[in-house]
Design a protein around this motif. Structure first.
Motif, PDB file in Angstrom:
ATOM      1  N   VAL A  59       0.842  -1.200   0.000  1.00 49.39           N
ATOM      2  CA  VAL A  59       0.000   0.000   0.000  1.00 49.39           C
ATOM      3  C   VAL A  59       0.874   1.245   0.000  1.00 49.39           C
ATOM      4  CG1 VAL A  59      -1.983  -1.084   1.106  1.00 49.39           C
ATOM      5  CG2 VAL A  59      -0.219  -0.035   2.526  1.00 49.39           C
ATOM      6  N   GLU A  60       0.477   2.207  -0.802  1.00 51.34           N
ATOM      7  CA  GLU A  60       1.172   3.493  -0.886  1.00 51.34           C
ATOM      8  C   GLU A  60       0.136   4.603  -0.771  1.00 51.34           C
ATOM      9  OE1 GLU A  60       2.968   6.639  -0.849  1.00 51.34           O
ATOM     10  OE2 GLU A  60       4.326   4.915  -0.948  1.00 51.34           O
ATOM     11  N   MET A  61       0.272   5.440   0.248  1.00 50.30           N
ATOM     12  CA  MET A  61      -0.705   6.483   0.518  1.00 50.30           C
ATOM     13  C   MET A  61      -0.724   7.545  -0.575  1.00 50.30           C
ATOM     14  SD  MET A  61      -1.281   8.485   4.117  1.00 50.30           S
ATOM     15  CE  MET A  61       0.452   8.951   4.189  1.00 50.30           C
ATOM     16  N   ALA A  62       0.425   7.796  -1.207  1.00 49.29           N
ATOM     17  CA  ALA A  62       0.475   8.779  -2.292  1.00 49.29           C
ATOM     18  C   ALA A  62      -0.239   8.227  -3.527  1.00 49.29           C
ATOM     19  CB  ALA A  62       1.921   9.120  -2.624  1.00 49.29           C
ATOM     20  N   ASP A  63      -0.382   9.075  -4.530  1.00 47.67           N
ATOM     21  CA  ASP A  63      -1.095   8.675  -5.738  1.00 47.67           C
ATOM     22  C   ASP A  63      -0.402   7.544  -6.486  1.00 47.67           C
ATOM     23  OD1 ASP A  63      -2.999  10.583  -5.220  1.00 47.67           O
ATOM     24  OD2 ASP A  63      -2.111  12.090  -6.544  1.00 47.67           O
ATOM     25  N   ASP A 113       0.218  -7.333  -5.256  1.00 50.29           N
ATOM     26  CA  ASP A 113      -1.007  -6.531  -5.263  1.00 50.29           C
ATOM     27  C   ASP A 113      -0.642  -5.123  -4.800  1.00 50.29           C
ATOM     28  OD1 ASP A 113      -3.491  -5.387  -4.998  1.00 50.29           O
ATOM     29  OD2 ASP A 113      -4.200  -6.753  -3.429  1.00 50.29           O
ATOM     30  N   ILE A 114      -0.508  -4.196  -5.740  1.00 49.62           N
ATOM     31  CA  ILE A 114      -0.128  -2.817  -5.416  1.00 49.62           C
ATOM     32  C   ILE A 114      -1.378  -1.951  -5.347  1.00 49.62           C
ATOM     33  CG2 ILE A 114       1.039  -0.754  -6.272  1.00 49.62           C
ATOM     34  CD1 ILE A 114       3.269  -2.450  -7.276  1.00 49.62           C
ATOM     35  N   ARG A 115      -1.533  -1.259  -4.227  1.00 50.04           N
ATOM     36  CA  ARG A 115      -2.685  -0.381  -4.025  1.00 50.04           C
ATOM     37  C   ARG A 115      -2.175   1.034  -3.759  1.00 50.04           C
ATOM     38  NH1 ARG A 115      -7.007  -4.091  -0.595  1.00 50.04           N
ATOM     39  NH2 ARG A 115      -6.338  -6.119  -1.438  1.00 50.04           N
ATOM     40  N   GLU A 116      -2.403   1.912  -4.719  1.00 53.57           N
ATOM     41  CA  GLU A 116      -1.921   3.290  -4.619  1.00 53.57           C
ATOM     42  C   GLU A 116      -3.047   4.219  -4.219  1.00 53.57           C
ATOM     43  OE1 GLU A 116       1.422   3.419  -8.088  1.00 53.57           O
ATOM     44  OE2 GLU A 116      -0.563   2.662  -8.628  1.00 53.57           O
ATOM     45  N   GLY A 117      -2.691   5.342  -3.570  1.00 52.54           N
ATOM     46  CA  GLY A 117      -3.701   6.248  -3.057  1.00 52.54           C
ATOM     47  C   GLY A 117      -4.472   5.638  -1.909  1.00 52.54           C
ATOM     48  N   VAL A 118      -3.876   4.633  -1.283  1.00 52.62           N
ATOM     49  CA  VAL A 118      -4.516   3.922  -0.171  1.00 52.62           C
ATOM     50  C   VAL A 118      -3.509   3.813   0.972  1.00 52.62           C
ATOM     51  CG1 VAL A 118      -5.589   1.782   0.613  1.00 52.62           C
ATOM     52  CG2 VAL A 118      -5.951   2.568  -1.729  1.00 52.62           C
ATOM     53  N   GLY A 119      -3.926   4.253   2.144  1.00 55.69           N
ATOM     54  CA  GLY A 119      -3.052   4.177   3.302  1.00 55.69           C
ATOM     55  C   GLY A 119      -3.524   3.158   4.313  1.00 55.69           C
TER      56      GLY A 119
END
Length: 404
Positions: A173-177, A202-208
């Motif tokens: 998970v990456e909180m940035a866009d 499983d990469i989730r961007e814009g998600v913290g």
């Protein structure tokens, strides 16, 4: 006789003491290390070492007997708790005081942690900074286990690559866009997103991270989009903070790290700093360079200047990251770039991204493209900026650009 005390047993600390002796310094040298092992490489911790491909002894920057052979007092498992700059002494745990004539702070940085309110005190939550961290997490990397990587910077991506190669089920998970948003262009983010997704991450961007679940040991995570991820452990890679507490205790100026001048000297004329903890001027901007190359070069310059050479340190930024079978090499700093131009290589996955600020070439990201990385590095160091159309033209003889 002059006594040089170096605090911090990383790449910079080891480089200072080795350079002093190599240049003929005959005074006393003491290297103080908080850890129980001699100075070692840190980059392999999240790559080859964690994969089990590198033994601990291969991490060591110098053989254990190097320090004794070169009359360097190596104090392992020792912490400096204060600096009495007026008395030119460092205070060790246990209240022992050690006098110095010149003091070098190579204390690095420490990883940011999660607050207790979101589950930061649970077992099964790991950081990636030192050998003890790598040793603690290694047993958790077992096939089919579920891991959450928190943070899409280079450390997080490297940990994800190791986990994927070992057969774990990886969510990042990456909180940035986007991943790598702080350090790279969207084109580079796109490249590494595709690379990781091709390996099942499983990469989730814009998600913290909202909070971790579990009573004593982490069992899951609630994300900011409301989704829940079941997991067996988690790895935190959300950046680092320069270690400035000792410098502040000595009254030394701090500005996003320990402030140094062009010689590596701090606001105290007898205290120096090098490596990740030091802030320096680069092209009119004060910043820190978190890289092995900077740690070595700046530390060696400090050693020379302790000996009175008055040598100005000119940073030559370069970095690298290994993920799966891809070696990313970076030259220069992309701060303030306006355009990115892509040069495709002859083989799949081989390409380079060239950053321009107006018409000035300022940085290059090279993926499995060492030849163009070297060309870009030399162009930047020479202050040469070829037209972007030449860079993207597959017919261009890149080496010829160096002679233009």
């Amino acid at each position: 006789m002059t006594h040089v005390v170096v605090v911090g047993g990383g790449q910079a600390g080891a480089s200072v003491v080795a350079k002093l002796r190599a240049e003929g310094f005959s005074g006393d040298i003491t290297l103080i290390c908080a850890e129980k092992v001699p100075p070692y490489q840190r980059p392999p911790l999240s790559k080859a070492y964690l994969l089990g491909e590198m033994a601990e002894e291969r991490l060591y920057l110098r053989p254990a007997d190097f320090y004794q052979e070169h009359n360097i007092t190596l104090r392992l498992d020792t912490r400096v708790v204060d600096i009495d700059s007026a008395a030119h002494a460092v205070v060790l745990s246990g209240e022992e005081r050690l006098h110095y004539d010149e003091l070098v702070l190579t204390v690095g940085a420490f990883p940011r942690t999660l607050p207790a309110a979101v589950g930061g005190m649970l077992d099964g939550l790991y950081l990636v900074r030192d050998l003890a961290d790598a040793d603690a997490m290694a047993p958790a990397f077992q096939k089919d286990r579920r891991v959450l990587i928190i943070g899409g910077g280079y450390i997080g991506l490297e940990a994800a690559a190791v986990a994927s190669k070992l057969g774990l089920k990886v969510t990042l998970v990456e909180m940035a866009d986007r991943i790598l948003q702080r350090v790279a262009a969207p084109e580079t983010s796109d490249y590494f997103r595709a690379l990781h997704q091709s390996h099942g991450v499983d990469i989730r961007e814009g998600v913290g991270l909202d909070r971790l679940l579990g009573d004593d040991h982490v069992t899951g995570a609630v994300l900011t989009d409301g989704s829940i991820v079941q997991l067996d452990f988690a790895v935190v890679g959300v950046g680092i903070t320069p270690a400035t507490i000792l410098a502040e205790s000595a009254g030394v100026e701090v500005d996003n790290g320990i402030t140094t001048d062009e010689y590596g000297r701090t606001s105290d004329p007898h205290i120096w700093a090098a490596g990740d903890c030091a802030s320096l001027l680069y092209r009119g901007t004060r910043l820190r360079l978190e890289s092995v190359g900077n740690a070595i070069d700046q530390a060696e310059t400090v050693a020379l200047n302790i000996m009175g050479r008055e040598q100005v340190y000119t940073p030559k930024p370069w970095f690298w990251s290994d993920q799966y079978d891809c070696k990313l090499q970076i030259a220069g700093l992309n701060h303030g770039y306006t355009d990115v131009h892509i040069r495709k290589g002859d083989a799949e996955g081989v390409q380079s991204h060239w950053y321009y600020k107006g018409e000035e070439l300022i940085a290059v990201d090279a993926m499995n493209d060492p030849r163009n990385y070297m060309v870009g590095k030399r162009l930047i160091e020479a202050g040469k900026s070829p037209a972007a159309a030449l860079i993207t033209d597959p017919a261009t003889d890149m080496k010829a650009l160096l002679k233009a």
